[in-house]
Design a protein around this motif. Sequence first.
Motif, PDB file in Angstrom:
ATOM      1  N   VAL A   7       0.853  -1.190   0.000  1.00 36.77           N
ATOM      2  CA  VAL A   7       0.000   0.000   0.000  1.00 36.77           C
ATOM      3  C   VAL A   7       0.886   1.236   0.000  1.00 36.77           C
ATOM      4  O   VAL A   7       1.853   1.315   0.773  1.00 36.77           O
ATOM      5  N   LEU A   8       0.552   2.194  -0.839  1.00 37.16           N
ATOM      6  CA  LEU A   8       1.242   3.481  -0.860  1.00 37.16           C
ATOM      7  C   LEU A   8       0.272   4.546  -0.371  1.00 37.16           C
ATOM      8  O   LEU A   8      -0.822   4.700  -0.919  1.00 37.16           O
ATOM      9  N   ALA A   9       0.668   5.270   0.676  1.00 35.38           N
ATOM     10  CA  ALA A   9      -0.169   6.334   1.238  1.00 35.38           C
ATOM     11  C   ALA A   9       0.391   7.684   0.803  1.00 35.38           C
ATOM     12  O   ALA A   9       1.558   7.999   1.068  1.00 35.38           O
ATOM     13  N   VAL A  33      -2.424  -0.993  -3.817  1.00 40.92           N
ATOM     14  CA  VAL A  33      -3.394   0.067  -3.533  1.00 40.92           C
ATOM     15  C   VAL A  33      -2.644   1.372  -3.267  1.00 40.92           C
ATOM     16  O   VAL A  33      -1.596   1.366  -2.606  1.00 40.92           O
ATOM     17  N   VAL A  34      -3.170   2.471  -3.782  1.00 40.16           N
ATOM     18  CA  VAL A  34      -2.698   3.810  -3.435  1.00 40.16           C
ATOM     19  C   VAL A  34      -3.827   4.524  -2.703  1.00 40.16           C
ATOM     20  O   VAL A  34      -4.942   4.640  -3.231  1.00 40.16           O
ATOM     21  N   ILE A  35      -3.560   4.964  -1.473  1.00 37.77           N
ATOM     22  CA  ILE A  35      -4.542   5.693  -0.665  1.00 37.77           C
ATOM     23  C   ILE A  35      -4.283   7.188  -0.801  1.00 37.77           C
ATOM     24  O   ILE A  35      -3.143   7.641  -0.642  1.00 37.77           O
ATOM     25  N   ALA A  36      -5.330   7.958  -1.084  1.00 36.23           N
ATOM     26  CA  ALA A  36      -5.164   9.403  -1.242  1.00 36.23           C
ATOM     27  C   ALA A  36      -6.423  10.123  -0.828  1.00 36.23           C
ATOM     28  O   ALA A  36      -7.538   9.591  -0.933  1.00 36.23           O
ATOM     29  N   VAL A  80      -5.363  15.137  -5.063  1.00 30.95           N
ATOM     30  CA  VAL A  80      -5.075  14.410  -6.296  1.00 30.95           C
ATOM     31  C   VAL A  80      -4.941  15.307  -7.514  1.00 30.95           C
ATOM     32  O   VAL A  80      -4.086  15.081  -8.368  1.00 30.95           O
ATOM     33  N   GLY A  81      -5.746  16.343  -7.642  1.00 27.13           N
ATOM     34  CA  GLY A  81      -5.689  17.173  -8.838  1.00 27.13           C
ATOM     35  C   GLY A  81      -6.383  16.485  -9.995  1.00 27.13           C
ATOM     36  O   GLY A  81      -7.577  16.196  -9.936  1.00 27.13           O
ATOM     37  N   ASP A  82      -5.641  16.195 -11.068  1.00 29.95           N
ATOM     38  CA  ASP A  82      -6.196  15.498 -12.228  1.00 29.95           C
ATOM     39  C   ASP A  82      -6.408  14.032 -11.865  1.00 29.95           C
ATOM     40  O   ASP A  82      -5.479  13.231 -11.873  1.00 29.95           O
ATOM     41  N   ARG A  83      -7.680  13.684 -11.572  1.00 32.19           N
ATOM     42  CA  ARG A  83      -7.957  12.342 -11.052  1.00 32.19           C
ATOM     43  C   ARG A  83      -7.693  11.261 -12.095  1.00 32.19           C
ATOM     44  O   ARG A  83      -7.144  10.210 -11.783  1.00 32.19           O
ATOM     45  N   ASP A  84      -8.045  11.513 -13.352  1.00 40.37           N
ATOM     46  CA  ASP A  84      -7.832  10.501 -14.399  1.00 40.37           C
ATOM     47  C   ASP A  84      -6.346  10.223 -14.589  1.00 40.37           C
ATOM     48  O   ASP A  84      -5.935   9.064 -14.738  1.00 40.37           O
ATOM     49  N   GLU A  85      -5.556  11.279 -14.602  1.00 41.35           N
ATOM     50  CA  GLU A  85      -4.110  11.105 -14.753  1.00 41.35           C
ATOM     51  C   GLU A  85      -3.534  10.344 -13.557  1.00 41.35           C
ATOM     52  O   GLU A  85      -2.672   9.468 -13.715  1.00 41.35           O
ATOM     53  N   PHE A  86      -4.018  10.651 -12.364  1.00 43.24           N
ATOM     54  CA  PHE A  86      -3.527   9.989 -11.153  1.00 43.24           C
ATOM     55  C   PHE A  86      -3.874   8.502 -11.171  1.00 43.24           C
ATOM     56  O   PHE A  86      -3.039   7.651 -10.859  1.00 43.24           O
ATOM     57  N   VAL A  87      -5.103   8.173 -11.555  1.00 40.80           N
ATOM     58  CA  VAL A  87      -5.523   6.770 -11.623  1.00 40.80           C
ATOM     59  C   VAL A  87      -4.694   6.022 -12.657  1.00 40.80           C
ATOM     60  O   VAL A  87      -4.284   4.875 -12.436  1.00 40.80           O
ATOM     61  N   ALA A  88      -4.410   6.668 -13.777  1.00 34.20           N
ATOM     62  CA  ALA A  88      -3.600   6.024 -14.814  1.00 34.20           C
ATOM     63  C   ALA A  88      -2.187   5.772 -14.330  1.00 34.20           C
ATOM     64  O   ALA A  88      -1.606   4.705 -14.586  1.00 34.20           O
ATOM     65  N   GLU A  89      -1.619   6.741 -13.625  1.00 37.23           N
ATOM     66  CA  GLU A  89      -0.249   6.574 -13.131  1.00 37.23           C
ATOM     67  C   GLU A  89      -0.193   5.508 -12.049  1.00 37.23           C
ATOM     68  O   GLU A  89       0.768   4.721 -11.989  1.00 37.23           O
ATOM     69  N   ALA A  90      -1.210   5.453 -11.189  1.00 34.44           N
ATOM     70  CA  ALA A  90      -1.264   4.386 -10.189  1.00 34.44           C
ATOM     71  C   ALA A  90      -1.354   3.026 -10.867  1.00 34.44           C
ATOM     72  O   ALA A  90      -0.737   2.045 -10.428  1.00 34.44           O
ATOM     73  N   GLY A  91      -2.110   2.955 -11.955  1.00 32.59           N
ATOM     74  CA  GLY A  91      -2.220   1.712 -12.698  1.00 32.59           C
ATOM     75  C   GLY A  91      -0.888   1.244 -13.242  1.00 32.59           C
ATOM     76  O   GLY A  91      -0.635   0.033 -13.335  1.00 32.59           O
ATOM     77  N   LEU A 112       1.798   1.458 -11.727  1.00 32.70           N
ATOM     78  CA  LEU A 112       2.436   0.807 -10.585  1.00 32.70           C
ATOM     79  C   LEU A 112       1.742  -0.503 -10.220  1.00 32.70           C
ATOM     80  O   LEU A 112       2.165  -1.189  -9.292  1.00 32.70           O
ATOM     81  N   GLY A 113       0.662  -0.820 -10.943  1.00 30.13           N
ATOM     82  CA  GLY A 113      -0.106  -2.022 -10.641  1.00 30.13           C
ATOM     83  C   GLY A 113      -1.161  -1.826  -9.579  1.00 30.13           C
ATOM     84  O   GLY A 113      -1.710  -2.804  -9.060  1.00 30.13           O
ATOM     85  N   ALA A 114      -1.470  -0.573  -9.252  1.00 31.04           N
ATOM     86  CA  ALA A 114      -2.300  -0.282  -8.082  1.00 31.04           C
ATOM     87  C   ALA A 114      -3.680   0.258  -8.456  1.00 31.04           C
ATOM     88  O   ALA A 114      -3.847   0.954  -9.462  1.00 31.04           O
TER      89      ALA A 114
END
Length: 338
Positions: free
Chosen positions: A248-250, A283-286, A291-302, A304-306
């Motif tokens: 998990v990344l917080a 999982v990334v907890i935020a 977060v700002g740009d949520r779509d970009e953040f979700v893509a970047e977390a992906g 990482l496999g998260a």
Amino acid sequence: MSIFTGQLPLVPPSGGSGSQQDAGPSVVALGGGHGLSATLGALRLLTPSLTAVVTVADDGGSSGRLRRDFGVLPPGDLRMALAALCDDTDWGRTWRDVMQHRFRGRPGGSGALDEHAMGNLLIITLWELLGNPVDGLKWAGALLGARGQVLPMSTVPLTIEGEARSIGEDGLVRTRMIRGQAECAVAGELENVRLLPQDAPACAEALSAVELADWVVLGPGSWYTSVLPHLLLPELRSALANTPARRVLAMNLMTETKETQGMSASDHLRVLREYAPEVGFDVVIADPGSVGDRDEFVAEAGRLGAEVHLARLRSRGSAAVHDTLRLATAYHEVFNGK
């Protein structure tokens, strides 16, 4: 009447580690400073099987002075982790306050103890008596009634080094070498960050804890000086990449700090992927407000496999401070697949 002989037994009395009846998941939390303290304060509400693995690169303040004067690991972040794990009783709260107490001399004075934290002095006393940093921390934890154990990430003091970018009046980008955690923490966006010595050993007990954990939590905390170092130490990075535990990344509540100027939440994720592409997360907890740009953040977390778990984490009293109960709720939901 017992007489102290100058030696402590090898095994400290047991601390507040819980019983089999109240056992929860085995969790290892990595970080340093206030970010790790926030995580430990939340996780100790969920499980007694808790291990903190703490950065040992601090070279400022009381820790820096003790490191230079005695050649020991900087004790400050280790002290803060122990204080965060103190048992919630009169005994635990009193010892927490003792550990965090700082000596301050009279106005205009300059005593040798000025600005030293009592807990730092206690820890290095145990290290001198026992000759082993892990054993010393176990004894300190037993004294405090700590719910869990605290380990250094390495058995030798580490130094953080990197390059800071700046734009001159002529518009040209220049880089300068920065060395030391205290300097790196205020340098602006860093590049080519590394740990010295490059072949520093990881703490064996920390490696075992990561291997045997059910969950490993990284962050929140100062990104380059508290979070990233765990991925820069070769043996620890390998352990994190190969552990069967879920990771998990917080995220931090504030993305714009003195060491992450101009960086978005997505940029924070890219930094970890750049330095340790072999280490994935589940999982990334935020907090949504971070977060700002949520779509970009979700893509970047992906990448990482998260998956992203969004939850309100801010304290009502400060936008930059995690609320302990809200953070504990978020971890509980992640651990239980909610």
